[in-house]
Design a protein around this motif. Structure first.
Motif, short mmCIF file in Angstrom:
data_model
loop_
_atom_site.label_atom_id
_atom_site.label_comp_id
_atom_site.label_asym_id
_atom_site.label_seq_id
_atom_site.Cartn_x
_atom_site.Cartn_y
_atom_site.Cartn_z
N LEU A 1 3.34 1.80 11.57
CA LEU A 1 2.03 1.36 11.10
C LEU A 1 1.70 1.98 9.75
O LEU A 1 1.16 1.32 8.85
N ALA A 2 2.02 3.26 9.60
CA ALA A 2 1.76 3.96 8.34
C ALA A 2 2.50 3.30 7.18
O ALA A 2 2.02 3.27 6.04
N ALA A 3 3.67 2.74 7.47
CA ALA A 3 4.47 2.10 6.43
C ALA A 3 3.81 0.82 5.91
O ALA A 3 4.14 0.36 4.81
N LEU A 4 2.89 0.26 6.68
CA LEU A 4 2.19 -0.96 6.25
C LEU A 4 1.06 -0.66 5.26
O LEU A 4 0.59 -1.57 4.57
N VAL A 5 0.61 0.59 5.21
CA VAL A 5 -0.52 0.95 4.35
C VAL A 5 -0.08 0.87 2.89
O VAL A 5 0.92 1.47 2.49
N PRO A 6 -0.82 0.15 2.05
CA PRO A 6 -0.47 0.04 0.63
C PRO A 6 -0.40 1.40 -0.04
O PRO A 6 -1.17 2.31 0.29
N THR B 1 -12.06 6.94 12.57
CA THR B 1 -11.32 8.17 12.27
C THR B 1 -10.02 8.21 13.07
O THR B 1 -8.96 8.61 12.56
N ALA B 2 -10.10 7.75 14.33
CA ALA B 2 -8.90 7.67 15.17
C ALA B 2 -7.93 6.62 14.63
O ALA B 2 -6.70 6.81 14.65
N VAL B 3 -8.46 5.50 14.15
CA VAL B 3 -7.62 4.46 13.54
C VAL B 3 -6.86 5.03 12.35
O VAL B 3 -5.65 4.86 12.21
N ALA B 4 -7.60 5.74 11.48
CA ALA B 4 -6.97 6.32 10.29
C ALA B 4 -5.89 7.32 10.68
O ALA B 4 -4.84 7.41 10.03
N GLY B 5 -6.14 8.08 11.74
CA GLY B 5 -5.16 9.05 12.21
C GLY B 5 -3.85 8.38 12.59
O GLY B 5 -2.76 8.92 12.34
N GLU C 1 -3.38 -5.55 8.53
CA GLU C 1 -2.41 -5.54 9.63
C GLU C 1 -2.19 -4.12 10.16
O GLU C 1 -2.01 -3.92 11.37
N ALA C 2 -2.23 -3.14 9.26
CA ALA C 2 -2.07 -1.75 9.68
C ALA C 2 -3.24 -1.31 10.55
O ALA C 2 -3.05 -0.68 11.61
#
Length: 300
Positions: free
Chosen positions: A47-52, A91-95, A261-262
């Motif tokens: 998921l982190a890899a999807l973040v621009p 905050t949990a989503v960002a984590g 998507e992330a």
């Protein structure tokens, strides 16, 4: 009329496409940690890899939030930080994405323009996902709720949401409840009855205070907000049934790559591992929980 529910802030269509100086008119009040009690979540590498790259370059997501809407988002008087279940959940989503969050307190109607201009990377402020708003930003849905009404205990003024002609009703500026009351008032006039007098306040907390003080006969707001006001004041009753149920969504810029998507994937992971339900249940808002977050899920 913009339909929907919950923080169903009815930003005018023209306001949704503003950029530049007007889009930057939000007030300050940065909030690095969110000030809440969000469970710690482990980053998901896929998921982190999807973040621009532009978003994750500083290790955090800049979020615009109107912190005048307890229990969803409000300012903790002890710490002056933004807190609430909405804050904890994102905050949990960002984590899950390996990021921290910086919340900035902003006027509600400045947040979508702020997302469009790049001032905010995400808007987290009980936005109802509507077709009109989807023309300006993308949404990732995460909750469902509707409009509720409240009065002083015992409903001393005899307010009926289905026939509130001649009553004084408090609402927050920019919400779909404002338009809802206008339509109801027009029906009163068509029936030869006195219209509804809307008392429009900038912040929901002012609306709540007006009702407790007896300055208005009733109020209309998103159902979690009304439920929280009833619980905390001990002086109010919910009347009638919740209506116009619709999804809340995180607002994300149209040119944000795979960020939506992330975020959607992070929400699905939190639902699967029980974190999502835990946050909602601890805050007494589990009745609006969803099982399948979608991108741009507006029905109207």
């Amino acid at each position: 009329m913009i339909t929907g529910s919950l923080r169903r802030h009815a930003v005018a269509a023209g306001a949704l496409v503003l950029t530049g100086a007007l889009a930057l008119s939000a007030c300050g009040d940065d909030n690095d940690s969110g000030g809440g009690t969000a469970p710690k979540t482990s980053a998901d590498a896929k998921l982190a890899a999807l973040v621009p790259a532009g978003v994750k370059s500083d290790g955090k997501i800049m979020v615009g939030s109107d912190a005048s809407y307890p229990p969803n988002e409000s300012v903790d008087p002890a710490t002056q930080k933004i807190h609430g279940w909405d804050v904890d959940l994102f905050t949990a989503v960002a984590g899950k994405l390996g990021l921290k969050v910086e919340f900035q307190n902003a006027g509600f109607d400045t947040i979508i323009p702020g997302v469009q201009s790049g001032k905010y990377e995400v808007g987290v402020s009980s936005f109802t996902d509507t077709k009109e708003r989807e023309q300006a930003v993308d949404f990732v849905t995460y909750y469902s709720a509707g409009t509720a009404w409240a009065t002083l205990k015992g409903n001393p003024k005899g307010v009926n949401p289905d026939d509130a002609c001649g009553k004084t009703i408090g609402v927050q500026q920019g919400t779909v409840q404002v338009d809802d009351l206008k339509k109801r008032s027009q029906k009163c006039a068509a029936a030869g009855k006195p219209g509804i007098k809307s008392v429009v306040r900038k912040q929901q907390t002012e609306v709540n205070n007006d009702l407790v003080a007896g300055k208005v006969d009733g109020m209309a707001a998103d159902s979690p907000i009304v439920g929280d006001a009833v619980k905390k004041t001990g002086k109010l009753d919910i009347i009638g049934q919740v209506y116009d149920t619709a999804p809340y969504g995180y607002t994300i810029g149209k040119n944000s790559g795979q960020l939506k998507e992330a975020v959607q994937g992070a929400l699905k992971a939190l639902i699967a591992d029980g974190t999502y339900k835990k946050i909602l249940t601890e805050n007494g808002v589990e009745s609006g929980g969803i099982t399948d977050p979608v991108i741009n899920g507006a029905t109207s």
